[in-house]
Design an enzyme around this catalytic site. Structure first.
Site, short mmCIF file in Angstrom:
data_model
loop_
_atom_site.label_atom_id
_atom_site.label_comp_id
_atom_site.label_asym_id
_atom_site.label_seq_id
_atom_site.Cartn_x
_atom_site.Cartn_y
_atom_site.Cartn_z
N SER A 552 0.84 -1.19 0.00
CA SER A 552 0.00 0.00 0.00
C SER A 552 0.89 1.25 0.00
O SER A 552 1.68 1.43 -0.91
CB SER A 552 -0.97 -0.04 1.18
OG SER A 552 -2.00 0.88 1.03
N ASP A 638 -9.71 -3.74 -5.58
CA ASP A 638 -9.16 -2.84 -4.56
C ASP A 638 -9.70 -1.43 -4.81
O ASP A 638 -9.57 -0.89 -5.90
CB ASP A 638 -7.63 -2.85 -4.65
CG ASP A 638 -6.96 -2.17 -3.46
OD1 ASP A 638 -7.63 -1.41 -2.74
OD2 ASP A 638 -5.76 -2.40 -3.27
N HIS A 673 -8.45 -4.70 -1.25
CA HIS A 673 -7.19 -4.17 -0.76
C HIS A 673 -6.50 -5.14 0.20
O HIS A 673 -5.27 -5.22 0.24
CB HIS A 673 -7.43 -2.83 -0.05
CG HIS A 673 -6.18 -2.07 0.25
ND1 HIS A 673 -5.35 -1.59 -0.74
CD2 HIS A 673 -5.62 -1.70 1.42
CE1 HIS A 673 -4.33 -0.95 -0.19
NE2 HIS A 673 -4.47 -1.01 1.13
#
Length: 712
Positions: A552, A638, A673
């Site tokens: 991320s 995501d 995600h």
């Protein structure tokens, strides 16, 4: 070379982007359209290529998966937590992907010792509240959001996401009859909060940018649509809602990265109006907890107004501006939270880059007694509160762990001070913490700042050793020591694991975060490089055996250091990486963009921010030079970091770089995600990544054509 081992070549289509007089031609922007068959075909080709390149690692992947499975107690149950008249606990079963939520009646109300169950025997009077395996049946992806029982213990509210886009459906189950209520609320955020009447529930919905922007109140069984309670018009702010432990108030928290405001309402009034505790002021953050001290209602307010590491004050509920300081500001201590109970407070704080907790007794005359720090034996032990839902309880439940000590759950007797170990996370096999070493090093950044580096490895390994270095460095998130069963498969093969606690995180207080964001973001990258250089200089590893890992916002870190110091790493694993930040942050229509301007800056309206972000954006700074081997992992659904970012980055790397190291893109086509769902599927994904890490960091043992499948 066979077709299977020929990397996909993405078409280059001119797509100029112009801001502040700067024109950037983005040849891979067309990959953003996931409704396009051409895009899906390209991602599937990337998956096929990654599978072909790593095919020789399959035996090692299977061995690692088997090790994780063999070390995990698959049929297990958690320590029961008392709430009202019931003990609540979770179960897992061998062969089942997901957990089962259960409860049983408290037999003796005066006995707060949790019952000891054998996971293989039937618990008398056990009720199954929710079996996630049943809910997940027929879905490729499953995520549980809320799972909350009403205060009267009669209704379960739970929310599920079967796509991975973090939009949930809320349902209600009558726990007396087992029947489902007809009420069903779709497209909401993951959480839900009961009012005190056990028939009114609060939840949030999100806007088109996936920002929780509205709080609603629903009356169960009314047949009426939800009532809008509060809407946040400022696009920088997120909303959350919860009930105080005292059950006296429902609170709505509105917060950006730098500003917050809290609204409260009477939890016993299903039509209550919310009022602001303190009006928002730009740059001031605060949180609120309800306490009763000397029979008087108090708000405990943690704020950073003139106190960068926060200060704790108390004030009458009737006048939150009439404040008395309980904990003054300290440059060395970051106060992170306060939890109130009927006769004590628990203060969570951070000192010397580690989380700690303090117990504050409340005396009968309304004073605070002698403060006690709840300490543990290991230098690198992380500690914090575990499940403590009860306002009145003679015990406090805490948890502690380190890199080598599995998670331990304790009950602390608040009268005698006795600490009882209820459970240590089971690790099957012959695991012994004393076979491993954990330590804290300090690297030196280019500006002279000392950077904490945590290190763990199996005793007796030979240095320099293959090493995995992890970093994140954003949102004040702290990468504290934690135990991992899966990581043992690396440590036992002679791999050292390091965590670089870089600026942008919060390990050393609020300023540690402030100096790693906005126009100081590059400190995050140079800190990580300094940590990697430290490991090399100290003889822990060599560049040809060092692999970097981040996900991320940590994936942005991975992309940046790949451009800045590719010579330091044999490989880089970037999980759902934020590697095209400038394109994303320039587009306010994308999910989360406006809320992120406080973290990264606003390049849309500020040319200096634009230039600064462009100078470090991984995608836009790919250059004609040698790069390490790269594996990028992403998910099609995501909503936080869109799959298109790593897809574009990988295409640009392949087109531009000058070496022949493989660059791989692996896309989970049915996940979000957090990656793929289901514990066995997650173990398979971990095994895939770990096998790649081993082959990259230790090619002599685990590279193509090597057996390398024995433990050190």
């Amino acid at each position: 070379m066979s077709d299977a081992l020929t990397p996909p070549v993405a078409n280059r289509v001119d797509s100029p982007r112009e801001f502040h007089g700067d024109v950037f031609n983005d040849p891979y922007e067309w990959l953003r359209d996931k409704s396009s068959p051409e895009v899906i075909s390209h991602l599937e080709a990337e998956n096929a290529y990654a599978d072909a390149v790593t095919a020789s690692q399959e035996p090692l992947r299977q061995r690692i998966f088997d090790e994780i499975k063999a070390r995990t107690k698959e049929t297990d149950l958690s320590v029961p937590t008392r709430r009202g008249d019931y003990w609540y606990y979770g179960r897992s079963f061998e062969g089942k992907q997901y957990g089962v939520h259960c409860r049983c009646l408290v037999r003796d109300p005066s006995d707060w010792s949790p019952p000891v169950f054998d996971e293989h025997t039937e618990v008398p009077g056990e009720e199954v509240l929710l079996d996630e395996n049943v809910e997940a049946d027929g879905h490729d992806f499953f995520s549980l959001g809320a799972a909350t029982v009403s205060p009267d213990a009669e209704i379960l509210a739970y929310s599920t996401d079967t796509v991975g886009d973090e939009r949930y459906t809320l349902r209600f189950k009558n726990l007396r009859t087992g029947e489902m209520y007809p009420d069903e609320i779709t497209g909401i955020g993951g959480g839900a909060t009961w009012a005190a009447d056990s028939r009114t529930i609060y939840y949030t919905t999100v806007d088109e940018a996936w920002r929780p922007d509205t709080v609603w109140r629903h009356r169960l069984g009314s047949g009426l649509p939800g009532e809008k309670v509060y809407h946040e018009p400022d696009e920088r702010f997120w909303l959350g809602v919860g009930r105080t432990r005292s059950d006296a108030y429902v609170m709505i928290a509105a917060g950006s990265s730098i500003t917050s405001e809290v609204f409260v309402a009477d939890a016993s009034d299903s039509a209550a109006e919310f009022t602001s505790v303190l009006p928002r002021r730009e740059g001031v953050e605060y949180s609120v907890e309800h306490a009763v001290v000397g029979g008087q209602d108090r708000f405990l307010i943690l704020h950073n107004d003139g106190a960068v590491n926060f200060t704790l004050v108390e004030a009458p509920v009737s006048d939150p501006t009439d404040q008395r300081t309980l904990i003054p500001h300290d440059d060395e201590v970051r106060i992170e939270g306060v939890d109130a109970f009927a006769d004590h407070l628990v203060v969570s704080y951070r000192r010397a880059a580690l989380p700690r907790i303090q117990l504050w007794p409340i005396t009968a005359d309304g004073q605070y007694g002698t403060v006690e720090e709840i300490a543990f034996e290991s230098e690198l032990m992380s500690s914090g509160l575990a499940a403590n839902p009860n306002w009145e309880s003679p015990r406090l439940r805490v948890a502690a762990t380190s890199f080598v000590i599995p998670v331990r759950i304790y009950d602390l007797d608040l009268v005698t001070g006795e600490r009882v170990l209820l459970r240590e996370q089971p690790v099957l096999g012959d695991y012994r913490p004393e076979d491993y070493e954990e330590r804290r090093d300090w690297a030196t950044a280019p500006d002279g700042v000392k950077i904490p580096v945590s290190l763990v490895y199996r005793k007796g390994i030979e240095f320099p050793a293959p090493t995995l270095i992890y970093g994140y460095g954003a949102y004040e998130a702290c990468e504290d020591p934690r135990f991992s069963i899966a990581r043992l498969s690396l440590l036992d093969r002679g791999v050292a694991f390091a965590v670089a606690h870089v600026r942008g995180g919060g390990e050393l207080g609020r300023l540690w975060y402030e100096h790693g964001k906005l126009m100081e973001k590059k400190n995050t990258f140079t800190d990580f490089i300094a940590a990697a250089e430290h490991l090399v200089d100290e003889g822990v590893t060599r560049p040809q055996n060092l692999v970097a890992l981040g996900g991320s916002a940590g994936g942005l870190l991975m992309g940046a250091v790949a451009n800045m110091a590719p010579h330091l790493f044999a490989g880089i694993l970037a999980q759902v990486p934020f590697v095209d930040p400038l394109t994303s942050i320039l587009d306010p229509s994308l999910p989360l963009t406006i809320t992120e301007w406080d973290e990264w800056g606003d390049p849309l309206h500020n040319s200096d921010v634009y230039a600064y972000m462009k100078s470090y954006s991984p995608y836009e700074n790919v250059a004609a030079k040698d790069y390490p081997a790269i594996l990028a992992m992403t998910s099609l659904n995501d909503t936080r970091v869109l799959y298109v970012e790593p897809a574009k980055w990988v295409a640009a790397l392949r087109y531009t770089k000058t070496d022949d190291h493989p660059v791989l893109l692996k896309t989970q086509m049915t996940a979000g995600h957090g990656g793929i769902s289901g514990r066995y599927e997650r173990w398979k994904e971990v095994a895939f990544q770990y096998a790649w890490l081993l082959a990259t960091a230790d090619p002599e043992r685990y590279g193509a054509g090597q057996v390398g499948d024995l433990l050190s």
